[in-house]
Design an enzyme around this catalytic site. Structure first.
Site, mmCIF file in Angstrom:
data_model
loop_
_atom_site.group_PDB
_atom_site.id
_atom_site.type_symbol
_atom_site.label_atom_id
_atom_site.label_comp_id
_atom_site.label_asym_id
_atom_site.label_seq_id
_atom_site.Cartn_x
_atom_site.Cartn_y
_atom_site.Cartn_z
ATOM 1 N N GLY A 103 0.819 -1.094 0.159
ATOM 2 C CA GLY A 103 0.101 -0.066 0.009
ATOM 3 C C GLY A 103 0.952 1.251 0.031
ATOM 4 O O GLY A 103 0.410 2.474 -0.351
ATOM 5 N N LYS A 124 9.670 2.714 0.734
ATOM 6 C CA LYS A 124 8.629 2.541 1.710
ATOM 7 C C LYS A 124 8.398 3.844 2.004
ATOM 8 O O LYS A 124 9.059 4.725 2.251
ATOM 9 C CB LYS A 124 8.868 1.770 2.676
ATOM 10 C CG LYS A 124 7.803 1.481 3.627
ATOM 11 C CD LYS A 124 8.092 0.462 4.861
ATOM 12 C CE LYS A 124 6.996 0.329 5.704
ATOM 13 N NZ LYS A 124 7.237 -0.713 6.892
ATOM 14 N N ASP A 136 -2.623 6.860 2.837
ATOM 15 C CA ASP A 136 -2.072 7.995 1.976
ATOM 16 C C ASP A 136 -0.875 7.490 1.443
ATOM 17 O O ASP A 136 -0.290 8.597 0.515
ATOM 18 C CB ASP A 136 -1.669 9.022 3.044
ATOM 19 C CG ASP A 136 -1.101 8.837 4.097
ATOM 20 O OD1 ASP A 136 -0.385 7.788 4.149
ATOM 21 O OD2 ASP A 136 -0.850 9.707 4.956
ATOM 22 N N ASP A 263 1.183 -11.311 6.768
ATOM 23 C CA ASP A 263 1.512 -10.432 5.768
ATOM 24 C C ASP A 263 2.805 -9.565 6.069
ATOM 25 O O ASP A 263 3.305 -9.093 5.195
ATOM 26 C CB ASP A 263 0.313 -9.169 5.254
ATOM 27 C CG ASP A 263 -0.022 -8.596 6.324
ATOM 28 O OD1 ASP A 263 -0.711 -9.135 7.307
ATOM 29 O OD2 ASP A 263 0.139 -7.303 6.627
ATOM 30 N N ASN A 264 3.215 -10.046 7.465
ATOM 31 C CA ASN A 264 4.495 -9.591 7.826
ATOM 32 C C ASN A 264 5.527 -10.404 7.858
ATOM 33 O O ASN A 264 6.507 -10.339 8.780
ATOM 34 C CB ASN A 264 4.469 -8.647 8.995
ATOM 35 C CG ASN A 264 3.418 -7.418 8.900
ATOM 36 O OD1 ASN A 264 3.385 -6.927 7.794
ATOM 37 N ND2 ASN A 264 3.007 -6.759 9.790
HETATM 38 P P1 AMP Z 1 1.419 -2.784 8.270
HETATM 39 O O1 AMP Z 1 0.546 -2.654 9.544
HETATM 40 O O2 AMP Z 1 2.153 -1.669 8.284
HETATM 41 O O3 AMP Z 1 2.338 -4.017 7.891
HETATM 42 O O4 AMP Z 1 0.536 -2.470 7.077
HETATM 43 C C1 AMP Z 1 -0.698 -3.409 6.626
HETATM 44 C C2 AMP Z 1 -1.139 -3.012 5.270
HETATM 45 O O5 AMP Z 1 -1.582 -1.613 5.194
HETATM 46 C C3 AMP Z 1 -0.237 -3.247 4.264
HETATM 47 O O6 AMP Z 1 -0.825 -3.565 3.160
HETATM 48 C C4 AMP Z 1 0.290 -1.886 3.894
HETATM 49 O O7 AMP Z 1 0.794 -1.509 2.635
HETATM 50 C C5 AMP Z 1 -0.806 -0.957 4.391
HETATM 51 N N1 AMP Z 1 -0.741 0.518 4.878
HETATM 52 C C6 AMP Z 1 -0.063 0.664 6.111
HETATM 53 N N2 AMP Z 1 0.112 2.076 6.146
HETATM 54 C C7 AMP Z 1 -0.281 2.538 4.943
HETATM 55 C C8 AMP Z 1 -0.325 3.867 4.418
HETATM 56 N N3 AMP Z 1 0.069 4.840 5.277
HETATM 57 N N4 AMP Z 1 -0.859 4.095 3.181
HETATM 58 C C9 AMP Z 1 -1.121 3.156 2.151
HETATM 59 N N5 AMP Z 1 -1.219 1.791 2.944
HETATM 60 C C10 AMP Z 1 -0.696 1.607 4.039
HETATM 61 MG MG MG Z 2 3.018 -4.899 6.707
#
Ligand code: AMP
Ligand code: MG
Length: 505
Positions: A103, A124, A136, A263-264
């Site tokens: 994202g 990133k 965003d 997903d992590n």
């Molecule tokens: P995370 O919790 O950081 O592993 O993110 C989980 C999901 O949310 C992943 O698909 C990320 O790409 C998406 N994501 C997290 N923060 C953002 C952001 N600010 N903008 C777009 N996608 C995000």
């Molecule tokens: Mg992630």
């Protein structure tokens, strides 16, 4: 051999000769979307990583150029890059999310260095992608610096991890709980493929998409398995074992990941996606580092079981690869998953014996080790410093064990434990000096404590990087004494304990 052909003395590369390729993009459009990074306003270099540049054979002089900043801010293209955002799914805090994806991460491609290693370059925080959902596409300075520091800290502790080449900050405002400023890192790892990539295609019933993805990972990272009829099973076995070993290493270092969603989880067993992670200060076996995890799903003492469950999600998604007969495939899958507990227990025993300076294996070692950990837990003694102090214990009964006594509250229990530990050491004719040297090489003195990261962040938000630089220098030698940096080994002062870190990033 012609000098120009000798890979050991081949010239370093510049940004035009990095020779990027994006082999993930060869998988076809079902696996990703093409995207372009969105430019940032007034990008500035906060830090560039010369160690990571060396992995890429990139001339360190390039890190000082304005062009480097513009490229790794996403403001101008990197020659040869083919920017994509990959699609995946995942289990977040145990709940199924049918579609996620990069994202805010953009895969530029891979660089193959002169040693033949392939490295993904991924921005990133470089803007929105088709998978941004409500986000965003940005990352803030705080979370980017935490990720940058953690990659280095874990790598130098010997824990497999993604790292980063650069950290660039900009003027663009980013709304979180308050308005912060945008930053972008260039993440570098052999691969960023996650368990969730496989879960996506399995859950959609697109089972024909599983083998090309698995074969891509195998061909790139498990070449010894390429072309073998049992390659998918052997690869899943390797992922399971690597994951178990990775989590054993986290436990031994007192590291909590904080968001062990599928997903992590990396299919190479790397620590991936640093958010609200934390190293434990005062030891609490049930420590939860993430304030967005009130149920404690990802508490320190639950990480090993979560790793096992996550492997079960990956293997389940790959069952169609294991045999034509569904029953037989499920059986093979179960056998692969059953590798986890043993691999974990073996790694754990090996790591903890080393931390306690034990060379031989004896049946009651786990009990001896657990009694000591219980002591730490009861008094919330500092995990890192207590284990470090253990090396100063001598086998002689009249040794006062001053350093260790200073850490432990329940001295009566410690005095009951020490004779057993000494007897155990004597049973293998342990030599004090030799053992201390071995223990100091696996019980770090310096870890990335939240308050240290926080000080570097506070300065970075004002535009400075001297604290980041100093902290990195310390964390790159976590096992050395470094008397000039002794303050970095200390527990957080009372006002800087319990810094809240959450999923906000
Ligand atoms: P995370 O919790 O950081 O592993 O993110 C989980 C999901 O949310 C992943 O698909 C990320 O790409 C998406 N994501 C997290 N923060 C953002 C952001 N600010 N903008 C777009 N996608 C995000
Ligand atoms: Mg992630």
């Amino acid at each position: 051999m012609n000098v120009a052909e000798d890979p050991r003395i081949a010239p370093l590369r510049d940004l035009d000769t990095l020779a990027l390729d994006n082999r993930y993009a060869r998988l076809g459009e079902a696996y990703f979307s093409r995207v372009e990074p969105a430019p940032l306003t007034n990008p500035r270099l906060l830090h560039a990583n010369t160690e990571v540049a060396a992995l890429l054979d990139l001339d360190p002089a390039q890190l000082l150029t304005q062009r480097f900043i513009e490229i790794f801010a996403g403001n101008r293209p990197l020659p040869g890059a083919e920017p994509i955002a990959t699609i995946y799914a995942g289990h977040q805090f145990g709940g199924w999310v049918p579609q996620l994806g990069d994202g805010r991460a953009i895969l530029l491609g891979q660089v193959r260095n002169r040693r033949g290693e392939s490295w993904d370059l991924q921005l990133k925080g470089a803007g929105k992608t088709p998978y941004s959902r409500f986000g965003d596409g940005r990352a803030v300075i705080r979370s980017s610096l935490r990720e940058y520091l953690a990659g280095e800290a874990l790598h130098h502790l010997g824990i497999p991890s993604t790292r980063a080449l650069s950290l660039i900050v900009a003027d663009d405002p980013v709304q979180r709980e308050t308005v912060e400023r945008a930053a972008v890192i260039c993440r570098v790892a052999p691969s960023h493929v996650r368990f969730g990539h496989f879960e996506l295609f399995y859950s959609r019933g697109q089972h024909e998409r599983l083998a090309p993805l698995a074969d891509h990972v195998i061909d790139e990272h498990f070449p010894e398995l390429s072309g073998r009829p049992d390659r998918h099973a052997r690869w899943l076995e390797a992922v399971t074992v690597r994951t178990a070993e990775l989590i054993a290493r986290w436990q031994a270092a007192g590291f909590c990941h904080g968001v062990m969603n599928t997903d992590n989880m990396s299919v190479l067993g790397l620590t991936l996606d640093y958010g609200p992670y934390g190293f434990i200060d005062g030891f609490d076996a049930g420590h939860v580092c993430n304030h967005s995890d009130p149920g404690g799903r990802y508490a320190y003492d639950r990480q090993p079981a979560i790793g096992h469950w996550n492997c079960s999600r990956l293997i389940q998604s790959c069952v169609p690869l294991l045999a034509d007969d569904p029953e037989q495939a499920a059986e093979i899958g179960q056998t692969l998953l059953d590798r986890y507990p043993d691999a974990y227990a073996q790694a754990m025993t090996r790591l903890w014996r080393a931390k306690f300076g034990l060379r031989d294996e004896q049946d009651d070692d786990p009990a001896l080790i657990n009694r000591f950990l219980t002591l730490l837990h009861r008094g919330r003694a500092d995990f890192t410093l207590s284990l470090r102090a253990l090396a100063s214990v001598r086998v002689a009964d009249d040794d006062p064990a001053t350093e260790l006594r200073a850490r432990i509250l329940d001295l009566e229990a410690l005095d009951a434990w020490l004779p057993d530990y000494r007897a155990r050491l004597r049973a293998e004719q342990s030599d004090d000096a030799e053992r201390a040297a071995r223990m100091n090489a696996c019980n770090p003195k310096y870890i990335l404590r939240n308050h240290l990261a926080q000080r570097a962040i506070a300065e970075a938000e004002r535009g400075g990087s001297s604290e980041t630089e100093r902290l990195l220098r310390v964390l790159r030698h976590p096992f050395d004494e470094q008397p000039e940096h002794a303050a970095y080994a200390e527990e957080p002062p009372p006002g800087e304990r319990h810094i809240a870190v959450s999923c906000s990033s």
